[in-house]
Design a protein around this motif. Structure first.
Motif, PDB file in Angstrom:
ATOM      1  N   GLY A 275      58.877 -55.487   1.577  1.00 11.09           N
ATOM      2  CA  GLY A 275      58.890 -56.889   1.951  1.00 11.09           C
ATOM      3  C   GLY A 275      58.226 -57.108   3.291  1.00 11.09           C
ATOM      4  O   GLY A 275      57.784 -56.161   3.960  1.00 11.09           O
ATOM      5  N   ALA A 276      58.171 -58.348   3.726  1.00 10.47           N
ATOM      6  CA  ALA A 276      57.557 -58.708   5.005  1.00 10.47           C
ATOM      7  C   ALA A 276      58.251 -58.041   6.178  1.00 10.47           C
ATOM      8  O   ALA A 276      57.642 -57.809   7.217  1.00 10.47           O
ATOM      9  CB  ALA A 276      57.562 -60.222   5.173  1.00 10.47           C
ATOM     10  N   ASP A 277      59.528 -57.686   6.010  1.00 12.12           N
ATOM     11  CA  ASP A 277      60.273 -57.005   7.069  1.00 12.12           C
ATOM     12  C   ASP A 277      60.083 -55.495   7.037  1.00 12.12           C
ATOM     13  O   ASP A 277      60.663 -54.767   7.830  1.00 12.12           O
ATOM     14  CB  ASP A 277      61.757 -57.351   6.982  1.00 12.12           C
ATOM     15  CG  ASP A 277      62.386 -56.929   5.658  1.00 12.12           C
ATOM     16  OD1 ASP A 277      61.677 -56.365   4.782  1.00 12.12           O
ATOM     17  OD2 ASP A 277      63.596 -57.168   5.483  1.00 12.12           O
TER      18      ASP A 277
ATOM     19  N   SER B 102      61.670 -55.249  -7.561  1.00  8.68           N
ATOM     20  CA  SER B 102      60.947 -56.393  -8.112  1.00  8.68           C
ATOM     21  C   SER B 102      60.746 -56.195  -9.613  1.00  8.68           C
ATOM     22  O   SER B 102      60.557 -55.066 -10.073  1.00  8.68           O
ATOM     23  CB  SER B 102      59.590 -56.516  -7.425  1.00  8.68           C
ATOM     24  OG  SER B 102      58.791 -57.480  -8.065  1.00  8.68           O
TER      25      SER B 102
ATOM     26  N   TYR C  73      46.815 -51.117   4.018  1.00  9.60           N
ATOM     27  CA  TYR C  73      46.987 -51.594   2.647  1.00  9.60           C
ATOM     28  C   TYR C  73      45.617 -51.858   2.038  1.00  9.60           C
ATOM     29  O   TYR C  73      44.638 -52.080   2.745  1.00  9.60           O
ATOM     30  CB  TYR C  73      47.850 -52.853   2.582  1.00  9.60           C
ATOM     31  CG  TYR C  73      47.160 -54.100   3.088  1.00  9.60           C
ATOM     32  CD1 TYR C  73      46.401 -54.889   2.228  1.00  9.60           C
ATOM     33  CD2 TYR C  73      47.241 -54.476   4.417  1.00  9.60           C
ATOM     34  CE1 TYR C  73      45.753 -56.021   2.684  1.00  9.60           C
ATOM     35  CE2 TYR C  73      46.600 -55.614   4.883  1.00  9.60           C
ATOM     36  CZ  TYR C  73      45.855 -56.381   4.008  1.00  9.60           C
ATOM     37  OH  TYR C  73      45.216 -57.494   4.458  1.00  9.60           O
TER      38      TYR C  73
ATOM     39  N   PHE D 294      52.886 -53.644  -2.262  1.00 13.83           N
ATOM     40  CA  PHE D 294      53.158 -54.999  -1.781  1.00 13.83           C
ATOM     41  C   PHE D 294      52.866 -56.009  -2.879  1.00 13.83           C
ATOM     42  O   PHE D 294      51.942 -55.827  -3.678  1.00 13.83           O
ATOM     43  CB  PHE D 294      52.262 -55.322  -0.574  1.00 13.83           C
ATOM     44  CG  PHE D 294      52.492 -54.427   0.595  1.00 13.83           C
ATOM     45  CD1 PHE D 294      53.554 -54.664   1.461  1.00 13.83           C
ATOM     46  CD2 PHE D 294      51.670 -53.344   0.836  1.00 13.83           C
ATOM     47  CE1 PHE D 294      53.775 -53.833   2.554  1.00 13.83           C
ATOM     48  CE2 PHE D 294      51.881 -52.514   1.916  1.00 13.83           C
ATOM     49  CZ  PHE D 294      52.934 -52.764   2.780  1.00 13.83           C
TER      50      PHE D 294
ATOM     51  N   ASP E  67      51.744 -59.065  -2.234  1.00  8.84           N
ATOM     52  CA  ASP E  67      50.527 -59.795  -1.872  1.00  8.84           C
ATOM     53  C   ASP E  67      50.090 -59.404  -0.463  1.00  8.84           C
ATOM     54  O   ASP E  67      50.778 -58.676   0.246  1.00  8.84           O
ATOM     55  CB  ASP E  67      50.740 -61.307  -1.962  1.00  8.84           C
ATOM     56  CG  ASP E  67      51.929 -61.779  -1.161  1.00  8.84           C
ATOM     57  OD1 ASP E  67      52.132 -61.303  -0.027  1.00  8.84           O
ATOM     58  OD2 ASP E  67      52.676 -62.639  -1.667  1.00  8.84           O
ATOM     59  N   GLU E  68      48.936 -59.906  -0.095  1.00  8.51           N
ATOM     60  CA  GLU E  68      48.345 -59.562   1.199  1.00  8.51           C
ATOM     61  C   GLU E  68      49.149 -60.103   2.378  1.00  8.51           C
ATOM     62  O   GLU E  68      49.312 -59.429   3.399  1.00  8.51           O
ATOM     63  CB  GLU E  68      46.914 -60.083   1.257  1.00  8.51           C
ATOM     64  CG  GLU E  68      46.159 -59.579   2.450  1.00  8.51           C
ATOM     65  CD  GLU E  68      44.673 -59.887   2.358  1.00  8.51           C
ATOM     66  OE1 GLU E  68      43.959 -59.435   3.263  1.00  8.51           O
ATOM     67  OE2 GLU E  68      44.232 -60.553   1.420  1.00  8.51           O
TER      68      GLU E  68
ATOM     69  N   THR F 260      52.307 -60.493   2.639  1.00  5.17           N
ATOM     70  CA  THR F 260      53.483 -59.632   2.849  1.00  5.17           C
ATOM     71  C   THR F 260      53.075 -58.337   3.540  1.00  5.17           C
ATOM     72  O   THR F 260      53.760 -57.874   4.457  1.00  5.17           O
ATOM     73  CB  THR F 260      54.170 -59.335   1.510  1.00  5.17           C
ATOM     74  OG1 THR F 260      54.517 -60.566   0.886  1.00  5.17           O
ATOM     75  CG2 THR F 260      55.411 -58.503   1.711  1.00  5.17           C
TER      76      THR F 260
ATOM     77  N   ALA G  18      52.395 -59.133   7.177  1.00  8.83           N
ATOM     78  CA  ALA G  18      53.648 -59.428   7.885  1.00  8.83           C
ATOM     79  C   ALA G  18      54.443 -58.159   8.147  1.00  8.83           C
ATOM     80  O   ALA G  18      55.155 -58.062   9.158  1.00  8.83           O
ATOM     81  CB  ALA G  18      54.480 -60.419   7.083  1.00  8.83           C
ATOM     82  N   ALA G  19      54.315 -57.161   7.275  1.00 10.03           N
ATOM     83  CA  ALA G  19      55.026 -55.893   7.449  1.00 10.03           C
ATOM     84  C   ALA G  19      54.342 -54.989   8.469  1.00 10.03           C
ATOM     85  O   ALA G  19      54.831 -53.902   8.773  1.00 10.03           O
ATOM     86  CB  ALA G  19      55.142 -55.173   6.106  1.00 10.03           C
TER      87      ALA G  19
END
Length: 115
Positions: free
Chosen positions: A7-9, A15, A30, A54, A56-57, A59, A62-63
């Protein structure tokens, strides 16, 4: 079937949909799932233990991951030339020199002269 994505974190989550992008945890990179560089690394072995996915890009960014220069050259160029949060990335650029006292590869010596 379920898939584990980041995730973004930067934390994994389960999923129902597979990831659209793959990444390399150690390099915090990535890229596309069909990236020639990633496929070579996978074929050479050892890479899969550090592989992440991931949704998407946005996310991935953000990670704290950066675009691959091989399969996403335009996005990589934008990332390299644009403002970004370098302290979250393991990238050593000209504004982030090697720390004094770190190993320099010469018989165990450190840059500050210690051993």
């Amino acid at each position: 079937m379920t898939y584990t994505l980041l995730g973004a974190d930067g934390r994994p989550y389960v999923s129902a949909a597979p990831g659209r992008l793959g990444g390399y945890r150690r390099g915090r990179i990535y890229g596309r799932l069909d990236c020639p560089s990633a496929l070579r690394a996978i074929a050479d072995g050892g890479y899969m233990a550090h592989r992440v996915f991931f949704a998407d890009e946005a996310t991935a960014r953000a990670a704290g991951y950066r675009p691959c220069a091989v399969c996403l050259p335009d996005r990589y160029r934008e990332w390299k030339n644009g403002p970004h949060d370098r302290h979250r990335l393991r990238h050593r650029g000209p504004d982030r020199p090697r720390r004094v006292g770190t190993f320099d590869g010469l018989r165990g010596a450190t840059r500050d002269g210690g051993t």
